[in-house]
Motif scaffolding. Sequence first.
Motif, PDB file in Angstrom:
ATOM      1  N   ASP A  56       0.819  -1.220   0.000  1.00 35.72           N
ATOM      2  CA  ASP A  56       0.000   0.000   0.000  1.00 35.72           C
ATOM      3  C   ASP A  56       0.848   1.263   0.000  1.00 35.72           C
ATOM      4  N   SER A  57       2.162   1.123  -0.173  1.00 36.43           N
ATOM      5  CA  SER A  57       3.053   2.279  -0.106  1.00 36.43           C
ATOM      6  C   SER A  57       3.796   2.445  -1.430  1.00 36.43           C
ATOM      7  N   PRO A  58       4.380   3.620  -1.654  1.00 34.20           N
ATOM      8  CA  PRO A  58       5.182   3.818  -2.870  1.00 34.20           C
ATOM      9  C   PRO A  58       6.518   3.089  -2.833  1.00 34.20           C
ATOM     10  N   LEU A  59       6.830   2.409  -1.724  1.00 38.81           N
ATOM     11  CA  LEU A  59       8.096   1.691  -1.625  1.00 38.81           C
ATOM     12  C   LEU A  59       8.075   0.378  -2.401  1.00 38.81           C
ATOM     13  N   MET A  60       6.887  -0.081  -2.837  1.00 40.37           N
ATOM     14  CA  MET A  60       6.788  -1.342  -3.571  1.00 40.37           C
ATOM     15  C   MET A  60       5.941  -1.144  -4.821  1.00 40.37           C
ATOM     16  N   SER A  61       6.350  -1.846  -5.880  1.00 42.31           N
ATOM     17  CA  SER A  61       5.550  -1.870  -7.103  1.00 42.31           C
ATOM     18  C   SER A  61       5.384  -3.313  -7.553  1.00 42.31           C
ATOM     19  N   VAL A  62       4.219  -3.639  -8.104  1.00 43.48           N
ATOM     20  CA  VAL A  62       3.937  -4.959  -8.664  1.00 43.48           C
ATOM     21  C   VAL A  62       3.363  -4.743 -10.060  1.00 43.48           C
ATOM     22  N   ASP A  63       4.108  -5.149 -11.076  1.00 49.74           N
ATOM     23  CA  ASP A  63       3.707  -4.937 -12.463  1.00 49.74           C
ATOM     24  C   ASP A  63       3.692  -6.267 -13.202  1.00 49.74           C
ATOM     25  N   THR A  64       2.786  -6.389 -14.152  1.00 49.00           N
ATOM     26  CA  THR A  64       2.759  -7.550 -15.040  1.00 49.00           C
ATOM     27  C   THR A  64       3.175  -7.085 -16.434  1.00 49.00           C
ATOM     28  N   ARG A  65       4.203  -7.734 -16.975  1.00 47.34           N
ATOM     29  CA  ARG A  65       4.731  -7.318 -18.274  1.00 47.34           C
ATOM     30  C   ARG A  65       4.837  -8.530 -19.197  1.00 47.34           C
ATOM     31  N   PRO A  66       4.665  -8.328 -20.500  1.00 51.23           N
ATOM     32  CA  PRO A  66       5.014  -9.403 -21.435  1.00 51.23           C
ATOM     33  C   PRO A  66       6.472  -9.773 -21.264  1.00 51.23           C
ATOM     34  N   ILE A  67       6.772 -11.051 -21.292  1.00 51.06           N
ATOM     35  CA  ILE A  67       8.130 -11.487 -20.992  1.00 51.06           C
ATOM     36  C   ILE A  67       9.138 -10.935 -21.987  1.00 51.06           C
ATOM     37  N   ALA A  68       8.685 -10.624 -23.226  1.00 48.86           N
ATOM     38  CA  ALA A  68       9.591 -10.088 -24.238  1.00 48.86           C
ATOM     39  C   ALA A  68      10.122  -8.709 -23.865  1.00 48.86           C
ATOM     40  N   GLU A  69       9.437  -7.998 -22.962  1.00 49.00           N
ATOM     41  CA  GLU A  69       9.884  -6.663 -22.562  1.00 49.00           C
ATOM     42  C   GLU A  69      10.972  -6.704 -21.496  1.00 49.00           C
ATOM     43  N   PHE A  70      11.215  -7.884 -20.947  1.00 50.36           N
ATOM     44  CA  PHE A  70      12.195  -8.006 -19.860  1.00 50.36           C
ATOM     45  C   PHE A  70      13.469  -8.644 -20.415  1.00 50.36           C
ATOM     46  N   PRO A  71      14.642  -8.178 -20.006  1.00 46.58           N
ATOM     47  CA  PRO A  71      15.880  -8.812 -20.484  1.00 46.58           C
ATOM     48  C   PRO A  71      15.881 -10.307 -20.197  1.00 46.58           C
ATOM     49  N   ALA A  72      16.371 -11.087 -21.152  1.00 44.27           N
ATOM     50  CA  ALA A  72      16.365 -12.549 -20.999  1.00 44.27           C
ATOM     51  C   ALA A  72      17.218 -12.969 -19.812  1.00 44.27           C
ATOM     52  N   LEU A  73      16.710 -13.911 -19.040  1.00 45.00           N
ATOM     53  CA  LEU A  73      17.462 -14.459 -17.917  1.00 45.00           C
ATOM     54  C   LEU A  73      18.424 -15.521 -18.438  1.00 45.00           C
ATOM     55  N   PRO A  74      19.691 -15.501 -18.008  1.00 47.94           N
ATOM     56  CA  PRO A  74      20.686 -16.444 -18.541  1.00 47.94           C
ATOM     57  C   PRO A  74      20.478 -17.858 -18.014  1.00 47.94           C
ATOM     58  N   PRO A  75      20.077 -18.812 -18.862  1.00 43.30           N
ATOM     59  CA  PRO A  75      19.793 -20.167 -18.366  1.00 43.30           C
ATOM     60  C   PRO A  75      21.018 -20.863 -17.805  1.00 43.30           C
ATOM     61  N   ASP A  76      22.230 -20.539 -18.319  1.00 45.93           N
ATOM     62  CA  ASP A  76      23.425 -21.202 -17.803  1.00 45.93           C
ATOM     63  C   ASP A  76      23.702 -20.798 -16.359  1.00 45.93           C
ATOM     64  N   LEU A  77      23.529 -19.521 -16.049  1.00 47.50           N
ATOM     65  CA  LEU A  77      23.741 -19.077 -14.671  1.00 47.50           C
ATOM     66  C   LEU A  77      22.626 -19.574 -13.757  1.00 47.50           C
ATOM     67  N   LEU A  78      21.399 -19.571 -14.260  1.00 50.35           N
ATOM     68  CA  LEU A  78      20.308 -20.114 -13.448  1.00 50.35           C
ATOM     69  C   LEU A  78      20.561 -21.579 -13.116  1.00 50.35           C
ATOM     70  N   THR A  79      21.067 -22.336 -14.103  1.00 55.37           N
ATOM     71  CA  THR A  79      21.383 -23.740 -13.858  1.00 55.37           C
ATOM     72  C   THR A  79      22.501 -23.874 -12.842  1.00 55.37           C
ATOM     73  N   ALA A  80      23.521 -23.015 -12.952  1.00 56.31           N
ATOM     74  CA  ALA A  80      24.643 -23.066 -12.012  1.00 56.31           C
ATOM     75  C   ALA A  80      24.192 -22.816 -10.586  1.00 56.31           C
ATOM     76  N   PHE A  81      23.122 -22.039 -10.421  1.00 56.41           N
ATOM     77  CA  PHE A  81      22.627 -21.751  -9.080  1.00 56.41           C
ATOM     78  C   PHE A  81      21.412 -22.595  -8.722  1.00 56.41           C
ATOM     79  N   GLY A  82      21.274 -23.765  -9.395  1.00 52.39           N
ATOM     80  CA  GLY A  82      20.334 -24.773  -8.928  1.00 52.39           C
ATOM     81  C   GLY A  82      19.042 -24.923  -9.681  1.00 52.39           C
TER      82      GLY A  82
END
Length: 430
Positions: A56-82
Motif C-alpha cells: 500500500d506504499s510507494p516503496l513497492m511496485s507490482v507490475d505484469t509485463r510481457p516477458i519479451a519486454e524483460f531482459p532474458a534471464l541467462p539459463p546457464d547461470l540459473l542452472t549453475a545456481f540450482g
Amino acid sequence: MLITDDFLPVPVPESLSATYLVPMAGLPRVSAKTAVRALAGRLAEPVYGLAAQMLDSPLMSVDTRPIAEFPALPPDLLTAFGATGAQLDRLAAATHLVVVQAEYRPGWPPAHEWAARAVAAAVADTVGGDVVDVFGLQFLDPATALRSLPDDQGRIRLVDWVLVPYSSDADGLWFTTKGLRRFGLLELQTQGVPDHLTRAWGAVMTGAARRLLRDWTDGLAGEEVPAFVQLPVLATITGHDIAVAYGNPEQHGATAPVLLRLELDPATDPEADSFLSLRPPPGHPGPAGRYFAAACATLFNGIQPDVRYARRGDAMSAAIATARAGLDDIRARFLAGGLPGESQLVVKYGLPADEGPEYVWAGVTSWESPERIVGASVTDADTDPTVRIGSPVTIEATDVVDWAILDGTGVTEGGWTQAVLDADDRPTLP
C-alpha cells in the motif's frame, strides 16, 4: 568519523532495492493484495503485516509485463545456481512476468527483501509457479521462498539469503559470497583456500558473513543512516556463528574462536564489484592456506567436515565393533553429566546412498531413548541435501559406527574409525 587501525570504514549505500519475478503463462488470476491475504496464518505476523503495508506504499511496485519486454534471464547461470530442467521449461513457456520490486533504507530489518519475496511467493502460490530471485539468479518454489522468511521472533537462516560459490585459480580455491549486498554490505572473498576444504570453508564463510552482518546492522541501528560503518579489522568467528547461520542457534559449539583479518579490495573496473577479503591475522607465518586449514580444524573440533566413506577391512570392522560396544557406557556418562567440562560428544552414522552408506558426524544434544539420538550435524552430506552443518538430525543407534569426545584441541576419546581413515592402519583398541 574516527579512523583507526582497529576498524575498517565501509561505505553505506543510500538505499537498497529487491526484485523478484514470477513467470507465468497468461495473466495473473488474482491481484497481489488478494494473494497476500491468502497467506494469513502461513506467514509470521511481522512479515505478513510488512508485506501488506509495503503493497500500500510507494516503496513497492507490482507490475505484469510481457516477458519479451524483460531482459532474458541467462539459463546457464540459473542452472549453475540450482535451476531444474522443469523450472527452465516453465520459464521458456511463460508469456508474462509479474515483477515485484521494493526499496528501503539500509538497516535491520531488510524490509525490501522480506516484503518483496513474500509478495512474489504469494503470487506464485496462486498459479503453482516459481519465484525468480533476480539478485541471486535463483529459482525458488513458493514453499521454499516462504520458509526462508523470518519466524515470529524475526529469525532467518542466513544460508537462505547468502550463497557461497567458489572456483579454482592458480593458488587454490577462490570463495565469494553472493547475498550480502542485499543488506548493503560488500560481499566477502577468500583466495588460496586448499582444495580439500571445500565444504568446511564454505561453512566458515557463511559464519563470517553472519558475524559481519551483525556488526554491520548494529552500525546502522540509529535513526540516521551513516555514510560509513566501521567494521573490526580482526573478525572473530566461532562455531556458534556457523550454527546460527545454518538455522540452529541452540548449538553454540564448544569451539575456540578463530581470527580473520578484514581488508577492503576495491574494484579497479567501475563495472566490477568491490570485496571485503578474509585473510590470516597479522604475523601468521607461512601460506594463507595453512592458516585456513588450522581455522577449520579449530572450528570443527578436529572432525574433518569433508565426506569420508568407510573402507572395508579388518581394521575398520574392529573399529566399528569397538565403538558400538561402548555405546551404552558413553550414553550413561552423557546422561549423568560425566563427560569432561567444555567437551562435546559426537557420533558417526551412515546415511543410505546408491554407492553404499555415506558416513557423517553429528553432535549429540539428547539421548533419552537408547535407540534414538537427537543431535545437530557437524558436516554437510553429499547424499542428503537436508543434512547440513548445524541442521537438527535424529539418528537410530543401530546406524552409529563410531563416537568421539571432543574438546578445543580435538578428539580426546573414541574416534576409532577416523583413526583408520586418517592413518590407514589398525586402531589401538582398548
